[in-house]
Design a protein around this motif. Structure first.
Motif, PDB file in Angstrom:
ATOM      1  N   PHE A 336       0.835  -1.212   0.000  1.00  0.00           N
ATOM      2  CA  PHE A 336       0.000   0.000   0.000  1.00  0.00           C
ATOM      3  C   PHE A 336       0.862   1.252   0.000  1.00  0.00           C
ATOM      4  CE2 PHE A 336      -3.181  -2.982   1.717  1.00  0.00           C
ATOM      5  CZ  PHE A 336      -4.245  -2.691   0.874  1.00  0.00           C
ATOM      6  N   PHE A 337       1.980   1.183   0.731  1.00  0.00           N
ATOM      7  CA  PHE A 337       2.875   2.346   0.757  1.00  0.00           C
ATOM      8  C   PHE A 337       3.503   2.584  -0.608  1.00  0.00           C
ATOM      9  CE2 PHE A 337       7.226   3.981   1.390  1.00  0.00           C
ATOM     10  CZ  PHE A 337       6.916   5.220   1.930  1.00  0.00           C
ATOM     11  N   PHE A 338       3.902   1.521  -1.281  1.00  0.00           N
ATOM     12  CA  PHE A 338       4.502   1.693  -2.608  1.00  0.00           C
ATOM     13  C   PHE A 338       3.469   2.180  -3.618  1.00  0.00           C
ATOM     14  CE2 PHE A 338       7.253  -1.715  -0.739  1.00  0.00           C
ATOM     15  CZ  PHE A 338       8.375  -0.929  -0.613  1.00  0.00           C
ATOM     16  N   ILE A 339       2.230   1.750  -3.446  1.00  0.00           N
ATOM     17  CA  ILE A 339       1.174   2.271  -4.312  1.00  0.00           C
ATOM     18  C   ILE A 339       0.987   3.760  -4.079  1.00  0.00           C
ATOM     19  CG2 ILE A 339      -1.297   2.163  -4.817  1.00  0.00           C
ATOM     20  CD1 ILE A 339      -1.191  -0.812  -4.099  1.00  0.00           C
ATOM     21  N   ALA A 340       0.976   4.170  -2.797  1.00  0.00           N
ATOM     22  CA  ALA A 340       0.807   5.594  -2.478  1.00  0.00           C
ATOM     23  C   ALA A 340       1.976   6.412  -3.020  1.00  0.00           C
ATOM     24  CB  ALA A 340       0.683   5.762  -0.961  1.00  0.00           C
ATOM     25  N   ILE A 341       3.203   5.875  -2.923  1.00  0.00           N
ATOM     26  CA  ILE A 341       4.360   6.583  -3.486  1.00  0.00           C
ATOM     27  C   ILE A 341       4.224   6.704  -4.993  1.00  0.00           C
ATOM     28  CG2 ILE A 341       6.842   6.395  -3.901  1.00  0.00           C
ATOM     29  CD1 ILE A 341       6.209   7.337  -1.125  1.00  0.00           C
ATOM     30  N   GLY A 342       3.779   5.625  -5.642  1.00  0.00           N
ATOM     31  CA  GLY A 342       3.597   5.675  -7.089  1.00  0.00           C
ATOM     32  C   GLY A 342       2.533   6.670  -7.507  1.00  0.00           C
ATOM     33  N   MET A 343       1.440   6.763  -6.740  1.00  0.00           N
ATOM     34  CA  MET A 343       0.391   7.740  -7.056  1.00  0.00           C
ATOM     35  C   MET A 343       0.880   9.169  -6.888  1.00  0.00           C
ATOM     36  SD  MET A 343      -3.096   6.157  -5.437  1.00  0.00           S
ATOM     37  CE  MET A 343      -3.980   7.653  -5.940  1.00  0.00           C
ATOM     38  N   ALA A 344       1.739   9.399  -5.888  1.00  0.00           N
ATOM     39  CA  ALA A 344       2.224  10.755  -5.630  1.00  0.00           C
ATOM     40  C   ALA A 344       3.371  11.151  -6.551  1.00  0.00           C
ATOM     41  CB  ALA A 344       2.665  10.877  -4.173  1.00  0.00           C
ATOM     42  N   THR A 345       3.964  10.185  -7.248  1.00  0.00           N
ATOM     43  CA  THR A 345       5.092  10.476  -8.127  1.00  0.00           C
ATOM     44  C   THR A 345       4.598  10.614  -9.555  1.00  0.00           C
ATOM     45  OG1 THR A 345       6.543   9.157  -6.698  1.00  0.00           O
ATOM     46  CG2 THR A 345       7.350   9.675  -8.905  1.00  0.00           C
ATOM     47  N   ASP A 346       4.854  11.746 -10.143  1.00  0.00           N
ATOM     48  CA  ASP A 346       4.431  12.009 -11.522  1.00  0.00           C
ATOM     49  C   ASP A 346       5.626  12.539 -12.300  1.00  0.00           C
ATOM     50  OD1 ASP A 346       3.129  12.430 -13.856  1.00  0.00           O
ATOM     51  OD2 ASP A 346       1.727  13.939 -13.111  1.00  0.00           O
ATOM     52  N   LEU A 347       6.345  11.615 -12.917  1.00  0.00           N
ATOM     53  CA  LEU A 347       7.533  12.013 -13.662  1.00  0.00           C
ATOM     54  C   LEU A 347       7.176  12.780 -14.932  1.00  0.00           C
ATOM     55  CD1 LEU A 347       9.665   8.743 -13.335  1.00  0.00           C
ATOM     56  CD2 LEU A 347       9.684  10.766 -11.871  1.00  0.00           C
ATOM     57  N   SER A 348       5.968  12.566 -15.422  1.00  0.00           N
ATOM     58  CA  SER A 348       5.553  13.287 -16.638  1.00  0.00           C
ATOM     59  C   SER A 348       5.310  14.763 -16.371  1.00  0.00           C
ATOM     60  CB  SER A 348       4.297  12.640 -17.211  1.00  0.00           C
ATOM     61  OG  SER A 348       3.212  12.738 -16.291  1.00  0.00           O
ATOM     62  N   ILE A 404       9.634   7.524   3.369  1.00  0.00           N
ATOM     63  CA  ILE A 404       8.735   7.924   4.457  1.00  0.00           C
ATOM     64  C   ILE A 404       8.983   9.381   4.840  1.00  0.00           C
ATOM     65  CG2 ILE A 404       8.165   7.520   6.888  1.00  0.00           C
ATOM     66  CD1 ILE A 404       8.748   4.571   6.432  1.00  0.00           C
ATOM     67  N   ALA A 405      10.274   9.773   4.902  1.00  0.00           N
ATOM     68  CA  ALA A 405      10.598  11.166   5.233  1.00  0.00           C
ATOM     69  C   ALA A 405      10.086  12.115   4.153  1.00  0.00           C
ATOM     70  CB  ALA A 405      12.111  11.308   5.409  1.00  0.00           C
ATOM     71  N   PHE A 406      10.225  11.744   2.883  1.00  0.00           N
ATOM     72  CA  PHE A 406       9.722  12.598   1.796  1.00  0.00           C
ATOM     73  C   PHE A 406       8.203  12.739   1.886  1.00  0.00           C
ATOM     74  CE2 PHE A 406      13.475  10.995  -0.947  1.00  0.00           C
ATOM     75  CZ  PHE A 406      14.325  11.857  -0.273  1.00  0.00           C
ATOM     76  N   ARG A 410       6.201  16.214   2.323  1.00  0.00           N
ATOM     77  CA  ARG A 410       5.151  16.645   1.382  1.00  0.00           C
ATOM     78  C   ARG A 410       3.849  16.947   2.115  1.00  0.00           C
ATOM     79  NH1 ARG A 410       1.611  13.774  -2.513  1.00  0.00           N
ATOM     80  NH2 ARG A 410       1.300  15.180  -4.277  1.00  0.00           N
ATOM     81  N   ARG A 411       3.549  16.150   3.149  1.00  0.00           N
ATOM     82  CA  ARG A 411       2.340  16.404   3.938  1.00  0.00           C
ATOM     83  C   ARG A 411       2.433  17.724   4.691  1.00  0.00           C
ATOM     84  NH1 ARG A 411       1.307  15.271   9.154  1.00  0.00           N
ATOM     85  NH2 ARG A 411       3.270  14.105   9.296  1.00  0.00           N
ATOM     86  N   LEU A 412       3.644  18.102   5.105  1.00  0.00           N
ATOM     87  CA  LEU A 412       3.863  19.363   5.824  1.00  0.00           C
ATOM     88  C   LEU A 412       4.082  20.537   4.871  1.00  0.00           C
ATOM     89  CD1 LEU A 412       6.263  18.041   8.618  1.00  0.00           C
ATOM     90  CD2 LEU A 412       3.816  18.585   8.834  1.00  0.00           C
ATOM     91  N   LYS A 413       3.858  20.352   3.589  1.00  0.00           N
ATOM     92  CA  LYS A 413       3.993  21.398   2.579  1.00  0.00           C
ATOM     93  C   LYS A 413       5.435  21.891   2.427  1.00  0.00           C
ATOM     94  CE  LYS A 413      -0.514  21.378   2.214  1.00  0.00           C
ATOM     95  NZ  LYS A 413      -1.172  20.714   1.063  1.00  0.00           N
ATOM     96  N   LEU A 414       6.410  21.043   2.757  1.00  0.00           N
ATOM     97  CA  LEU A 414       7.808  21.408   2.566  1.00  0.00           C
ATOM     98  C   LEU A 414       8.307  21.014   1.178  1.00  0.00           C
ATOM     99  CD1 LEU A 414       9.312  20.377   6.034  1.00  0.00           C
ATOM    100  CD2 LEU A 414       8.526  22.628   5.288  1.00  0.00           C
ATOM    101  N   LEU A 415       7.581  20.147   0.501  1.00  0.00           N
ATOM    102  CA  LEU A 415       7.942  19.721  -0.850  1.00  0.00           C
ATOM    103  C   LEU A 415       6.717  19.846  -1.741  1.00  0.00           C
ATOM    104  CD1 LEU A 415       9.984  16.431  -0.188  1.00  0.00           C
ATOM    105  CD2 LEU A 415      10.905  18.693  -0.654  1.00  0.00           C
ATOM    106  N   ASP A 416       6.927  20.314  -2.958  1.00  0.00           N
ATOM    107  CA  ASP A 416       5.844  20.286  -3.923  1.00  0.00           C
ATOM    108  C   ASP A 416       5.877  18.962  -4.689  1.00  0.00           C
ATOM    109  OD1 ASP A 416       7.965  20.510  -5.673  1.00  0.00           O
ATOM    110  OD2 ASP A 416       7.636  22.637  -6.068  1.00  0.00           O
ATOM    111  N   LYS A 417       4.888  18.759  -5.549  1.00  0.00           N
ATOM    112  CA  LYS A 417       4.765  17.490  -6.245  1.00  0.00           C
ATOM    113  C   LYS A 417       5.949  17.239  -7.159  1.00  0.00           C
ATOM    114  CE  LYS A 417       1.416  14.764  -8.846  1.00  0.00           C
ATOM    115  NZ  LYS A 417       0.054  14.748  -9.448  1.00  0.00           N
ATOM    116  N   GLU A 418       6.433  18.276  -7.821  1.00  0.00           N
ATOM    117  CA  GLU A 418       7.538  18.101  -8.748  1.00  0.00           C
ATOM    118  C   GLU A 418       8.828  17.741  -8.012  1.00  0.00           C
ATOM    119  OE1 GLU A 418       9.749  20.532 -12.406  1.00  0.00           O
ATOM    120  OE2 GLU A 418       8.014  21.382 -11.365  1.00  0.00           O
TER     121      GLU A 418
END
Length: 819
Positions: A336-348, A404-406, A410-418
Motif C-alpha cells: 500500500f505504501f509503494f502504491i501511495a508513493i507511485g500515485m504521488a510520483t508524476d515524472l511526466s 517515508i521522510a519525503f 510533502r504532507r507538511l507542505k515542505l515539498l511540492d509534487k515536482e
C-alpha cells in the motif's frame, strides 16, 4: 424513520404537506453486488484495493526477476512497480486511472499506507539489538559521524546557494533545505541491513562496519527529529511541555512496557512457542502506541519505533513475532505504501529541467562527499582504499526510510509534487547504481586464499603446534545434544600443565528476529540476563563447558561465544576468529547427528554451512559424526578411550595421526593405528595406462617421506608406552580397503580418518553403494560412519588439513615430547 439494506439507506417521512415520501440513498462504498446486478466493481473500495495489491505485487516481482542478474534490490523493484502503476506511466490512461484509483478509495489507501509504514518501522526496530550494535560501533564511530557531517555540510551549503523553489514561503524553504539535507545525509540502519542481507554480505567484516556506522547515524537521526519537533513549536512553554511528554513517554516504555515484555519471554518455556494471545496483543500494541503518540502530538510513527525497541529481540519473543507476521506486513500491508508513493510520483509533470538537474547535482555532490570521507576515514582504521570506496557505496544506498521522510515533508507542505517526484527518482537511481557496484567491487573472499600453504604464517595445523605449548581448539555447537560428545573428545586430547587446552566454544544460532548478526564473547556478569531471555540454551551449553573445564584431568580454559547469523554467511565470522586467535584445530558437528533434533530445512542449512567451513577454514578442520552419543556416555576425568586411526596417507590422514599421537600421551587412552599400503596406487588426475610424470613422482615421494616420518614418530611411542599398537595391511585398491575395514570392527570409542586421499583407484563404480556423504566426509569417512562399520555406533572424527602440504621443519616442531 430510516432503515439500512444492501449498504443503502431508505428514509421514510412526511413533508410539510403531509405527503408520504420514500428516499433511497445508495451509499455503498466498500463492496459491490457484482456485475450481474449492474455494478461496476471498480467503483467500490474493496475490489479496487484488491486489484491494486495484485497488480503492484505481480509487477514488482516480475521486475525483480528480470533485474535480479544485475543485483537490483527488491525495494527498488517495489518502488518502480508503484511508479509504473501511477500517473507517470499507466495512469496517463484516463479509463485505467479512474477504474483503479477511484476518489472514494484514496482515504483508505492513505490509511493503509501509513499503517504499513508503522508496522514496517516496528519490525525494523524489533529486529535491532541496539545495545550490542552500539557496543560494536564504539571502535568505528568516526565512520558513523564524519561521512554524515561531510555530506550534510555539502548538501546544505549547495542548497542554500542554488535551491530556490518558487511558490513557497521563505520559512518553508529554509525548513525544507535543512530537512532535505539531513534526510539525504543520513545512512539508515534498516536500509543497509536489508540490502546487505539480500546481497549475503551482512556477516562480512565490511558489512559489520557499515551496520555499526549506520547505527550511529540512526541514533543521531532520532535525536535530530526529536529536537526539531520540540524547537518547531510556537513558544517556550509548548516546547517544554512537548519535552516533558516525550520524556514521560520514554520512561513509560522503558520501565513499564519493557519489563512486561521480558516477563512474557521468561514465562515462555524453553523450546515452547509463545502463546498466541501474547502475539496478538503485541501486534495490537503497535496501533495503540501509534494512537497515543499521535494524540500527544509526537507523530504517529514515534510510538511504533519505541515499541519495537522495548521488545526483546531474538528468540523467543522477537523471533516469534517476526516469524509469524513479517511476511504479511512486507507482502500485504507495505505494498500500500509503494502504491501511495507511485500515485504521488508524476515524472511526466517534470517541467523545470534546469531545477531538476541542479537538485540532482547537489545530491550527487553530497554522495561524493560521503564517499571521499569514507575513504579517508577508512584509512585511519587501516582499511584499504578500495574497501573504503565499497563502504562509501554501501552507506550511499537509500530506501524506504527516505521515502517515508519525503512523504512527511510533502504532507507538511515542505515539498511540492515536482520536487517530490525528483527525490523519488533520485532514491531509485542512486540505489540501483550503488548496489551492483558494491557486489562488483567487493567480491567477498576470506582473509586466506583457498590455495594457501603452511608456509603462510597465518595457517596453523595440529602438526605445526608444539606439544609443549598451549593447544587451542575452536568448537561449534548447535544445541545441547552435541556438548557431551565434544567435551569427551576434548578430554581425549589430553590437557597437560605443559600443554593446556584453550577452548573457544561457540554456540551457533540462526539469525531470526534480528537485523544484524553478532559474534559476542559471553561475559556472564554483563550478558547473563539478556542471554537467559533471548538465548536460554546458550547458558545451558556454556555452563556444561564450564563444568567440564573444572572437572577435567588437566588445565582447560573455556572462552564462550555466541554467534547469531544467517547460515549461509555464518562461516565468515567463525573463520576470521579462528585466524585471529591462531587456532590450529577446529571441530564442528556433522549435520546428520541423531542427537541434534533438526528439521529438514535446518539440517540442509547446516550441511551447507559445513561445506563452507571446509572451503574456508584456515586451520585443520575436524567433523565429528556422533549419531548415537556413544562418545562421552560415561564421561569423567579418568574415562578410558580406545581410539582407532585408519591411515592411507596424505595431509588429512597425517593430521588425524598427529592428533592420535597427542591422545596417546594420556594414560587412559589406547590408540590403534591401521595403515593401508596400496600396491596399485595411482594419483588422482593421472591418466590411465600412462606412467606418472616427474612432477607427480616427486610429489608422491615427498608425501611418502612425510607419511613415513610421522609413522616412525608414532612407532617410537611404543618404546615408552604400552597403549600404542599399529598394523600394516597390504591392499590392491580402494574397494579392498573397504572390505578390510568391515573386518576391523572393534570396541572403539572413537575412530579417526582423513577426508581425502590421492588414490585414483578409490573412485570406482563398485563403490557407488557407499557414497552418501562423501563430499563432506570423504570415501572412508562415509564408510566408517555408516552401518557397515560397527553398526554405525562408533563416533567418527574426519580431519581435513588446511594447507596443501606441511614442511619437515614445521612437523619437527611437533616432535618435542612434553613428557
Amino acid at each position: 424513520m430510516a432503515t439500512g439494506r444492501d449498504n443503502g439507506t431508505i428514509s421514510i417521512s412526511f413533508d410539510s404537506a403531509q405527503l408520504f415520501r420514500v428516499c433511497v440513498k445508495n451509499d455503498r462504498n466498500v463492496g459491490s453486488l457484482g456485475v450481474f446486478y449492474g455494478d461496476n466493481p471498480f467503483h467500490f473500495v474493496l475490489p479496487a484495493t484488491l486489484a491494486q495489491i495484485f497488480l503492484v505485487v505481480v509487477t514488482s516481482r516480475t521486475l525483480y526477476f528480470l533485474l535480479r542478474p544485475i543485483k537490483t534490490p527488491k525495494f527498488i523493484c517495489n518502488v518502480i512497480g508503484g511508479i509504473l502503476l501511477g500517473p507517470s506511466f499507466l495512469g496517463q490512461n484516463k479509463r485505467y486511472w479512474e477504474a483503479l484509483f477511484p476518489p472514494r478509495q484514496a482515504e483508505f489507501l492513505t490509511m493503509m499506507s501509513v499503517t504499513g509504514c508503522a508496522y514496517f518501522l516496528f519490525f525494523v526496530l524489533l529486529k535491532m539489538d541496539v545495545l550490542m550494535t552500539i557496543k560494536a560501533a564504539k571502535s568505528t564511530w568516526r565512520l558513523g559521524v564524519i561521512p554524515f557531517l561531510a555530506s550534510f555540510v555539502v548538501i546544505s551549503g549547495l542548497l542554500n546557494m542554488f535551491y530556490h523553489p518558487r511558490d513557497s514561503p521563505p520559512i518553508n524553504v529554509k525548513m525544507a533545505r535543512t530537512a532535505l539535507s539531513a534526510v539525504m545525509s543520513f545512512t539508515p540502519f534498516p536500509v543497509i541491513s536489508d540490502v546487505l542481507m539480500e546481497l549475503n554480505l551482512i556477516a562480512t567484516e565490511l558489512g559489520q562496519i557499515a551496520l555499526s556506522s549506520a547505527m550511529i547515524n540512526d541514533n543521531i537521526h532520532w535525536v535530530f527529529i526529536a529536537t526539531s519537533r520540540i524547537l518547531s513549536l510556537a513558544d517556550m512553554r509548548s516546547s517544554l511541555i512537548c519535552l516533558a511528554i516525550l520524556i514521560l513517554f520514554l520512561l513509560f516504555c522503558i520501565f513499564v512496557l519493557r519489563p512486561t515484555m521480558k516477563l512474557i519471554a521468561r514465562r515462555t518455556p524453553v523450546g515452547k512457542p509463545v502463546k498466541e494471545i501474547y502475539i496478538v496483543m503485541i501486534l495490537l500494541g503497535v496501533l495503540v502506541m501509534g494512537t497515543v503518540s499521535d494524540s500527544l502530538g509526537l507523530t504517529f510513527l514515534l510510538g511504533p519505533l519505541l515499541y519495537g525497541l522495548v521488545i526483546p529481540s531474538g528468540p523467543p519473543l522477537g523471533a516469534t513475532v517476526v516469524e509469524k507476521c513479517e511476511a504479511i506486513i512486507s507482502e500485504f500491508l507495505l505494498p500500500f505504501f509503494f502504491i501511495a508513493i507511485g500515485m504521488a510520483t508524476d515524472l511526466s509533470a517534470l517541467k523545470n529541467w534546469g531545477a531538476f538537474i541542479t537538485l540532482q547535482c547537489i545530491l550527487f555532490a553530497g554522495d561524493l562527499a560521503k564517499l571521499v570521507a569514507c575513504v579517508l576515514v577508512s584509512m585511519t582504521y587501516n582499511i584499504k582504499p578500495k574497501h573504503g570506496v565499497v563502504l562509501g557505496f554501501m552507506m550511499s544506498i537509500r530506501g524506504i526510510t527516505e521515502l517515508i521522510a519525503f512523504s512527511n515533508m510533502r504532507r507538511l507542505k515542505l515539498l511540492d509534487k515536482e520536487t517530490f517526484s525528483q527525490l523519488v527518482l533520485c532514491v531509485v537511481v542512486t540505489s540501483a547504481i550503488a548496489t551492483p557496484l558494491v557486489t562488483l567491487l567487493y567480491r567477498h573472499r576470506p582473509r586466506l586464499l583457498h590455495g594457501s600453504t603452511i608456509y603462510d604464517e597465518r595457517i596453523r595445523t595440529i602438526q605445526s603446534t608444539p606439544r609443549n605449548s598451549e593447544f587451542r581448539i575452536l568448537v561449534c555447537v548447535h544445541n545441547e545434544g552435541s556438548v557431551r560428545g565434544i567435551t569427551a573428545l576434548l578430554e581425549a586430547c589430553n590437557p597437560l600443565p605443559e600443554s593446556p587446552l584453550c577452548v573457544y566454544a561457540i554456540h551457533l544460532i540462526e539469525l531470526l528476529g534480528k537485523s544484524a548478526p553478532i559474534l559476542l564473547p559471553i561475559n556472564y556478569k554483563e550478558n547473563k540476563k539478556s542471554l537467559s531471555v533471548n538465548y536460554p540454551n546458550t547458558n545451558h551449553i556454556m555452563r556444561a563447558f564450564e563444568n567440564y573445564s573444572k572437572n577435567s584431568s588437566g588445565p582447560v580454559t573455556v572462552l564462550p561465544y555466541v554467534n547469531v547469523a544467517p547460515y549461509k554467511s555464518m562461516h565468515d565470522a567463525i573463520c576470521n576468529l579462528t585466524q585471529d586467535k591462531m587456532v590450529p584445530f577446529f571441530i564442528i558437528p556433522f549435520h546428520e547427528n541423531d542427537n541434534i533434533d533438526n528439521s529438514g530445512h535446518v539440517a540442509s542449512s547446516i550441511r551447507k554451512l559445513n561445506n563452507n567451513f571446509q572451503a574456508r577454514a584456515p586451520c585443520t578442520l575436524g567433523i565429528l559424526v556422533d549419531r548415537y552419543s556413544r562418545l562421552g556416555s560415561k564421561h569423567n576425568a579418568m574415562q578410558f578411550f580406545h581410539v582407532g586411526i585408519f591411515f592411507m596417507g596424505g595431509p588429512d590422514d597425517r593430521e588425524a595421526l598427529a592428533l592420535g599421537i597427542r591422545m596417546s600421551e594420556r594414560e587412559n587412552t589406547r590408540v590403534s593405528l591401521f595403515r593401508f599400503i596400496v600396491m596399485n596406487k595411482k594419483l588422482v588426475g593421472s591418466k590411465n595406462d600412462q606412467p606418472m610424470t616427474r612432477e607427480e613422482q616427486k610429489e608422491e615421494e615427498y608425501e611418502s617421506v612425510l607419511d613415513e616420518s610421522l609413522i616412525d614418530e608414532f612407532k617410537g611411542r611404543k618404546l615408552a608406552r604400552e597403549n600404542v599398537s599399529w598394523y600394516e595391511i597390504m591392499v590392491d585398491d580402494g574397494v579392498e580397503i573397504l572390505d578390510v575395514i568391515r573386518g576391523l570392527e572393534g570396541n572403539y570409542d572413537l575412530v579417526m580418518v582423513g577426508r581425502t586421499h590421492q588414490i585414483e583407484s578409490m573412485i570406482d563404480e563398485e563403490m557407488a553403494n557407499f557414497i552418501e556423504n562423501t563430499q563432506i566426509l570423504g570415501i572412508f569417512g562415509d564408510m566408517l560412519s555408516s552401518t557397515e562399520f560397527c553398526i554405525g555406533m562408533v563416533p567418527v572424527l574426519v580431519t581435513q588439513c588446511a594447507g596443501k602440504r606441511v614442511s619437515m621443519l614445521d612437523r619437527v616442531g611437533s616432535v618435542n615430547d612434553s613428557s
